[in-house]
Design a protein around this motif. Sequence first.
Motif, PDB file in Angstrom:
ATOM      1  N   ARG A 159       0.839  -1.208   0.000  1.00 54.39           N
ATOM      2  CA  ARG A 159       0.000   0.000   0.000  1.00 54.39           C
ATOM      3  C   ARG A 159       0.876   1.261   0.000  1.00 54.39           C
ATOM      4  O   ARG A 159       0.561   2.243  -0.677  1.00 54.39           O
ATOM      5  CB  ARG A 159      -0.929  -0.013   1.205  1.00 54.39           C
ATOM      6  N   LEU A 162       2.351   1.674  -3.583  1.00 55.16           N
ATOM      7  CA  LEU A 162       1.342   2.089  -4.561  1.00 55.16           C
ATOM      8  C   LEU A 162       0.939   3.545  -4.346  1.00 55.16           C
ATOM      9  O   LEU A 162       0.735   4.291  -5.305  1.00 55.16           O
ATOM     10  CB  LEU A 162       0.123   1.172  -4.470  1.00 55.16           C
ATOM     11  N   SER A 163       0.853   3.956  -3.095  1.00 51.10           N
ATOM     12  CA  SER A 163       0.512   5.344  -2.792  1.00 51.10           C
ATOM     13  C   SER A 163       1.630   6.302  -3.202  1.00 51.10           C
ATOM     14  O   SER A 163       1.393   7.502  -3.363  1.00 51.10           O
ATOM     15  CB  SER A 163       0.224   5.509  -1.296  1.00 51.10           C
ATOM     16  N   VAL A 168       1.737  -0.834 -10.779  1.00 47.26           N
ATOM     17  CA  VAL A 168       1.159  -2.087 -10.297  1.00 47.26           C
ATOM     18  C   VAL A 168       1.379  -3.240 -11.267  1.00 47.26           C
ATOM     19  O   VAL A 168       1.430  -4.411 -10.845  1.00 47.26           O
ATOM     20  CB  VAL A 168      -0.349  -1.898 -10.001  1.00 47.26           C
ATOM     21  N   VAL A 193      -5.654  -6.319  -2.960  1.00 44.96           N
ATOM     22  CA  VAL A 193      -5.162  -4.936  -2.998  1.00 44.96           C
ATOM     23  C   VAL A 193      -4.662  -4.581  -4.391  1.00 44.96           C
ATOM     24  O   VAL A 193      -4.968  -3.505  -4.924  1.00 44.96           O
ATOM     25  CB  VAL A 193      -4.033  -4.741  -1.964  1.00 44.96           C
ATOM     26  N   LEU A 194      -3.914  -5.481  -5.017  1.00 42.50           N
ATOM     27  CA  LEU A 194      -3.373  -5.208  -6.345  1.00 42.50           C
ATOM     28  C   LEU A 194      -4.483  -5.053  -7.380  1.00 42.50           C
ATOM     29  O   LEU A 194      -4.424  -4.176  -8.248  1.00 42.50           O
ATOM     30  CB  LEU A 194      -2.413  -6.324  -6.757  1.00 42.50           C
ATOM     31  N   LEU A 196      -7.570  -4.069  -6.826  1.00 46.68           N
ATOM     32  CA  LEU A 196      -8.267  -2.806  -6.569  1.00 46.68           C
ATOM     33  C   LEU A 196      -7.464  -1.604  -7.070  1.00 46.68           C
ATOM     34  O   LEU A 196      -8.035  -0.552  -7.364  1.00 46.68           O
ATOM     35  CB  LEU A 196      -8.547  -2.655  -5.070  1.00 46.68           C
ATOM     36  N   ARG A 197      -6.136  -1.778  -7.175  1.00 44.91           N
ATOM     37  CA  ARG A 197      -5.291  -0.690  -7.641  1.00 44.91           C
ATOM     38  C   ARG A 197      -4.940  -0.812  -9.124  1.00 44.91           C
ATOM     39  O   ARG A 197      -4.017  -0.164  -9.608  1.00 44.91           O
ATOM     40  CB  ARG A 197      -4.016  -0.629  -6.794  1.00 44.91           C
ATOM     41  N   GLY A 198      -5.692  -1.667  -9.839  1.00 43.33           N
ATOM     42  CA  GLY A 198      -5.557  -1.699 -11.290  1.00 43.33           C
ATOM     43  C   GLY A 198      -4.702  -2.796 -11.877  1.00 43.33           C
ATOM     44  O   GLY A 198      -4.356  -2.732 -13.066  1.00 43.33           O
TER      45      GLY A 198
END
Length: 286
Positions: A159, A162-163, A168, A193-194, A196-198
């Motif tokens: 997280r 990615l932030s 990703v 998580v991955l 959801l982040r594309g």
Amino acid sequence: MSFKKETPLANAVFWAARKGNLALLQLLLNSGRVDVDCKDGYGTTALMVASYSAHYECVRELIMQGADINLQRETGSTALFFASQQGHNDIVKLLFEFGASTEFRTEDGGTALSAACQCAHSRVVETLLKHGASVHDQLNDGATALFLASQEGHVTVIRQLLSSGAKVNQPREDGTAPLWMAAQRGHSEVVKVLLLRGADRDADRKDGSTALFKAAHKGHCNVIEELLKFSPSLGLLKNGSTALHAAVMSGNPKTVKLLLKANADPALPNKVSLRHADYNILYTYY
């Protein structure tokens, strides 16, 4: 950390740095008979040893005595690399106060950030990012810090990266993306998580396999559930096989049952041959 001893005095300096014996370290350095940057046969310095061993006062003393913070060991490791690898955030901050650089790499392309991410030291990761560490740096094989964290299942670190702008879908040179590796290792929360982040669920490696195919082959049902939530499609591989093929051919009835419940087509393409026992597994649960 292992190192070759050179001279008796250097040996004593290394011992003091490793054990955190500040009084002895000061005595040796103040004698004027030993260089603060004395090295062993691998290029290890006392500052590296103290940083690795989490002896804050010894690290500070060595710095104040003029130790070169950015010297590299034979392998390319620096004091910052060792402190980051071991999760010693107070020492990482101290090294930065006196000019430590995040730019140095080990012989395999590793950085302080990649080491901290691989070992799940989230506080160190935060400090490194604040001091300019790049989330885009890659090992010699193309692995990014995000890839390494995904491989080990470190959700908090993922997280953070990615932030901070980590890509990703950035693959290794062999085409393996972070999602594929997380699926292969069975890290379902990382997969979630991955995605959801594309992350591209159906991206394939050079061998043609996808994250879903690999999860089915390994029998990671929790991962499969996350991947199917994102898309119900089983995704046809280049050779005509699907995740259902992988589940059947690996002989995992639980995985087969899960995929069939997800409305997988049991009419497997003819391009992939199955043993008679594989068919028994499939039709037991259909």
